[in-house]
Design a protein around this motif. Structure first.
Motif, PDB file in Angstrom:
ATOM      1  N   GLY A  58       0.845  -6.629  -1.907  1.00 15.22           N
ATOM      2  CA  GLY A  58       0.981  -6.366  -3.239  1.00 15.22           C
ATOM      3  C   GLY A  58       0.012  -6.592  -3.952  1.00 15.22           C
ATOM      4  N   TYR A  59       0.026  -6.783  -5.494  1.00 12.82           N
ATOM      5  CA  TYR A  59      -1.076  -7.089  -6.331  1.00 12.82           C
ATOM      6  C   TYR A  59      -1.350  -8.342  -6.853  1.00 12.82           C
ATOM      7  CZ  TYR A  59      -1.205  -1.782  -6.196  1.00 12.82           C
ATOM      8  OH  TYR A  59      -1.342  -0.754  -5.851  1.00 12.82           O
ATOM      9  N   GLU A  60      -0.145  -9.305  -6.813  1.00  9.93           N
ATOM     10  CA  GLU A  60      -0.138 -10.678  -7.410  1.00  9.93           C
ATOM     11  C   GLU A  60      -1.170 -11.324  -6.187  1.00  9.93           C
ATOM     12  OE1 GLU A  60       4.267  -9.403  -7.834  1.00  9.93           O
ATOM     13  OE2 GLU A  60       2.602  -9.147  -6.529  1.00  9.93           O
ATOM     14  N   PRO A  61      -2.102 -12.388  -6.749  1.00 10.08           N
ATOM     15  CA  PRO A  61      -2.836 -13.024  -5.931  1.00 10.08           C
ATOM     16  C   PRO A  61      -2.370 -13.868  -4.800  1.00 10.08           C
ATOM     17  CG  PRO A  61      -2.925 -13.935  -8.035  1.00 10.08           C
ATOM     18  CD  PRO A  61      -2.151 -12.671  -8.198  1.00 10.08           C
ATOM     19  N   PHE A  62      -1.012 -14.400  -4.852  1.00  6.24           N
ATOM     20  CA  PHE A  62      -0.361 -15.256  -3.994  1.00  6.24           C
ATOM     21  C   PHE A  62       0.088 -14.221  -2.902  1.00  6.24           C
ATOM     22  CE2 PHE A  62       2.433 -14.544  -7.547  1.00  6.24           C
ATOM     23  CZ  PHE A  62       3.552 -14.208  -7.121  1.00  6.24           C
ATOM     24  N   ARG A  63       0.255 -13.006  -2.708  1.00  3.77           N
ATOM     25  CA  ARG A  63       0.730 -12.443  -1.644  1.00  3.77           C
ATOM     26  C   ARG A  63      -0.059 -12.669  -0.418  1.00  3.77           C
ATOM     27  NH1 ARG A  63       5.669 -12.005  -3.504  1.00  3.77           N
ATOM     28  NH2 ARG A  63       5.853 -10.958  -5.570  1.00  3.77           N
ATOM     29  N   LEU A  64       0.334 -12.292   0.666  1.00  5.89           N
ATOM     30  CA  LEU A  64      -0.459 -12.285   2.044  1.00  5.89           C
ATOM     31  C   LEU A  64      -1.868 -11.575   1.913  1.00  5.89           C
ATOM     32  CD1 LEU A  64       2.245 -12.492   4.973  1.00  5.89           C
ATOM     33  CD2 LEU A  64       1.037 -14.423   3.616  1.00  5.89           C
ATOM     34  N   THR A  65      -1.441 -10.186   1.426  1.00  2.00           N
ATOM     35  CA  THR A  65      -2.750  -9.500   1.143  1.00  2.00           C
ATOM     36  C   THR A  65      -2.641  -8.757  -0.016  1.00  2.00           C
ATOM     37  OG1 THR A  65      -1.615  -7.373   2.247  1.00  2.00           O
ATOM     38  CG2 THR A  65      -2.858  -9.061   3.877  1.00  2.00           C
ATOM     39  N   HIS A  66      -3.833  -8.185  -0.369  1.00  2.00           N
ATOM     40  CA  HIS A  66      -3.934  -7.203  -1.796  1.00  2.00           C
ATOM     41  C   HIS A  66      -4.118  -5.853  -1.314  1.00  2.00           C
ATOM     42  CE1 HIS A  66      -5.577  -5.327  -5.118  1.00  2.00           C
ATOM     43  NE2 HIS A  66      -5.146  -6.458  -6.146  1.00  2.00           N
ATOM     44  N   ARG A  67      -3.396  -4.934  -1.607  1.00  2.00           N
ATOM     45  CA  ARG A  67      -3.153  -3.674  -0.884  1.00  2.00           C
ATOM     46  C   ARG A  67      -4.356  -2.945  -1.549  1.00  2.00           C
ATOM     47  NH1 ARG A  67       2.356  -1.473  -3.674  1.00  2.00           N
ATOM     48  NH2 ARG A  67       2.893  -3.148  -2.700  1.00  2.00           N
ATOM     49  N   GLY A  68      -5.220  -3.178  -2.184  1.00  2.00           N
ATOM     50  CA  GLY A  68      -6.229  -2.283  -2.788  1.00  2.00           C
ATOM     51  C   GLY A  68      -5.703  -1.251  -3.974  1.00  2.00           C
ATOM     52  N   PRO A  69      -6.775  -0.219  -4.474  1.00  2.00           N
ATOM     53  CA  PRO A  69      -7.795  -0.114  -3.771  1.00  2.00           C
ATOM     54  C   PRO A  69      -9.109  -0.815  -4.008  1.00  2.00           C
ATOM     55  CG  PRO A  69      -7.303   1.358  -5.758  1.00  2.00           C
ATOM     56  CD  PRO A  69      -6.243   0.337  -5.394  1.00  2.00           C
ATOM     57  N   PRO A  70     -10.265  -0.830  -3.453  1.00  2.00           N
ATOM     58  CA  PRO A  70     -10.436   0.249  -2.465  1.00  2.00           C
ATOM     59  C   PRO A  70     -10.081   0.008  -1.287  1.00  2.00           C
ATOM     60  CG  PRO A  70     -12.447  -1.319  -2.804  1.00  2.00           C
ATOM     61  CD  PRO A  70     -11.161  -1.774  -3.679  1.00  2.00           C
ATOM     62  N   CYS A  72       6.859   0.589   1.155  1.00  2.00           N
ATOM     63  CA  CYS A  72       5.780   0.373   2.131  1.00  2.00           C
ATOM     64  C   CYS A  72       4.387   0.605   1.679  1.00  2.00           C
ATOM     65  CB  CYS A  72       5.700   1.588   3.082  1.00  2.00           C
ATOM     66  SG  CYS A  72       7.281   1.457   4.223  1.00  2.00           S
ATOM     67  N   ALA A  73       3.610  -0.201   2.103  1.00  2.00           N
ATOM     68  CA  ALA A  73       2.283  -0.712   1.643  1.00  2.00           C
ATOM     69  C   ALA A  73       1.370   0.580   1.855  1.00  2.00           C
ATOM     70  CB  ALA A  73       1.456  -1.898   2.416  1.00  2.00           C
ATOM     71  N   GLY A  74       0.173   0.708   1.207  1.00  2.00           N
ATOM     72  CA  GLY A  74      -0.881   1.564   1.160  1.00  2.00           C
ATOM     73  C   GLY A  74      -1.472   1.384   2.327  1.00  2.00           C
ATOM     74  N   MET A  75      -2.215   2.285   2.934  1.00  2.00           N
ATOM     75  CA  MET A  75      -2.883   2.279   4.216  1.00  2.00           C
ATOM     76  C   MET A  75      -4.414   1.999   4.249  1.00  2.00           C
ATOM     77  SD  MET A  75      -0.285   4.969   5.952  1.00  2.00           S
ATOM     78  CE  MET A  75       1.408   4.718   5.985  1.00  2.00           C
TER      79      MET A  75
END
Length: 506
Positions: free
Chosen positions: A348-360, A26-29
């Motif tokens: 995730g952290y890869e640049p092609f995912r839908l979102t970048h989970r951060g931080p910040p 589960c992703a960060g919040m």
């Protein structure tokens, strides 16, 4: 049932996706930088509760994701991207011994996140939940300490399935869709002797050197699929096939769908409600629809994994989902759950995912912004556009109706381009209100870069494609992921929407 295995690893073999470890944690919040609003309205009832044949067709009904939304801010990003379904793991079952207390209240790759709150949050926000059932605990694995192994004792598997379906098909969850295993197959067309997630004798821990599992699909049907499907159906829920891998071949998939188990004297197909594949282009779904859905016995065609590294091409997702919508409108889309594709992965952290989970804080990546643009542009009730279109040199495209708007998705070379549309009446003032919208960023072009004029019952639209296009790496430079769905995206093409507002059909 995962026995603590890490299941979010990605590897490529011979230029193709090879190992996709299912369902990241589960992703960060964090709070995203932007809050893009769309016309998506997710009601309090999940998609799976809507009545068959009684629905308005929306682009959001086609879009799902692997994982759960998590925090309220994450839900808002899902709304903006049009994501209306999530897919996640459930366990850990009985990880150490058949004498363990059965646990089915955890999710994520390490089973370190609580599942019930995630499911209740989905229900509250109108997001559908698909629970993926798998795999084998080490004490029951035919291949020693291999969570992807066929089980020794089928009863260990069915105890787990029974516990999951009994709990989550009942109030307050009321889930109606359960997926059996993940990518079970035999020898793959790309050269692997055993499938990534289904191992039998002669599996040596190395996918490249293991010998073939001769009875891979027979054992899967006899020991995994039909026993689990019988439990799911007993609770009046639907069976989602475990996702046939793209390297398995459609003809091979059909062979095993129609395989009649000598143990049960029934075909696997008789125990499948939703045909499910992974990482195929939309064109490959048509034969599955025509053979197994149009006249039954299956209810729909899903892909519970698409995207991944293919999303390095920022045109991949908007083209895929626009193509899927156009195809679905021509393929008896009479149920909101009939067609669904789920992105791997939404964060995730890869640049092609839908979102970048951060931080910040969580932010949209290019692929995520392209979904926001699609859902903003095609935000009405969808219907097929039955009129003829003629695209000029250097441009191709497809169209649909979104409410009263004609939305054409065009792939075009730089410079002035054109498209003609016959069979729509001009407005009273004889001037078309048209827009050119970037399919990646969602930005509208200058009014001087697009114009529409009528000649009789034909609308002619001219539009200017920028010299620096948004394909394929977002800078105007082309790259091709190798996926067959990208074959119409040659170098230096721009992807955009030509929108004609308030069309009058002749």
């Amino acid at each position: 049932m995962f026995a603590g295995q890490r299941i979010d690893t990605l590897a490529h073999f011979a230029g193709r996706r090879r190992i996709l470890r299912l369902l990241a944690a589960c992703a960060g919040m964090a709070t995203p930088l932007a809050r893009a609003r769309t016309a998506l309205s997710l009601s309090a009832g999940a998609p799976g509760t809507q009545a068959h044949g009684m629905h308005e067709r929306r682009i959001t009904q086609l879009i799902g994701s692997n994982g759960w939304a998590g925090a309220p801010d994450d839900v808002e990003m899902w709304r903006a991207m049009g994501i209306s379904w999530g897919r996640g793991s459930v366990g850990p079952g009985q990880p150490h011994s058949p004498l363990d207390v059965m646990r089915v209240d955890k999710t994520s790759s390490a089973f370190d996140a609580d599942l019930p709150p995630a499911l209740l949050a989905n229900k509250r926000n109108g997001i559908g939940s698909l629970l993926q059932l798998g795999y084998t605990p080490w004490w029951n694995s035919r291949v020693p300490r291999d969570a992807n192994s066929a089980p020794v004792d089928v009863a260990g598997w069915t105890r787990y399935v029974e516990a999951v379906v009994r709990q989550y098909s009942a109030p307050p969850y009321n889930l109606r869709h359960f997926q059996i295993w993940n990518e079970a197959a035999g020898t793959l067309s790309g050269g692997l002797a055993q499938a990534t997630f289904w191992h039998g004798p002669d599996a040596d821990g190395n996918l490249k050197t293991s010998k073939p599992y001769a009875r891979a699909m027979q054992d899967y049907v006899d020991k995994i699929h039909i026993p689990a499907a019988r439990i799911i159906r007993r609770y009046r829920a639907y069976v989602v096939y475990g996702g046939w891998p793209d390297q398995g071949g459609l003809d091979n998939f059909k062979t095993w769908l129609e395989y009649r188990s000598p143990v049960w004297n029934e075909r696997m197909l008789d125990w499948v409600d939703y045909i499910d594949t992974h990482y195929l282009p939309v064109t490959d779904l048509d034969s599955l629809y025509r053979q197994y859905v149009k006249n039954g016995p299956a209810r729909g065609v899903w892909q519970t994994e698409i995207g991944d590294a293919y999303m390095k091409d920022p045109h991949y997702l908007p083209r895929y989902f626009f193509d899927l919508a156009v195809w679905a409108l021509d393929s008896d889309w009479d149920d909101p759950n009939k067609y669904l594709s789920m992105v791997y992965h939404w964060d995730g952290y890869e640049p092609f995912r839908l979102t970048h989970r951060g931080p910040p804080e969580r932010t949209y990546n290019v692929s995520g912004r392209s979904l926001v643009a699609l859902c903003r542009t095609a935000n009405g009730t969808l219907s097929a556009f039955p009129k003829a279109m003629k695209f000029g040199a250097g441009v191709d495209g497809k169209a649909l109706l979104s409410g009263r708007d004609l939305v054409m998705q065009v792939s075009a070379e730089p410079g002035w381009r054109s498209v003609g549309v016959t069979g729509i009446r001009p407005p009273a003032n004889a001037n078309a209100r048209v827009e050119l919208i970037d399919a990646v960023t969602g930005g509208a072009s200058a009014a001087s870069d697009i114009a529409g004029t009528w000649s009789g019952a034909t609308l002619n639209v001219r539009f200017k494609v920028p010299s620096v296009t948004n394909g394929a790496d977002g800078t105007g430079n082309s790259s091709n992921s190798g996926h067959s769905g990208n074959s119409n995206n040659p170098p230096h093409r721009h992807l955009a929407y030509v929108v004609v507002h308030d069309v009058n059909m002749a």
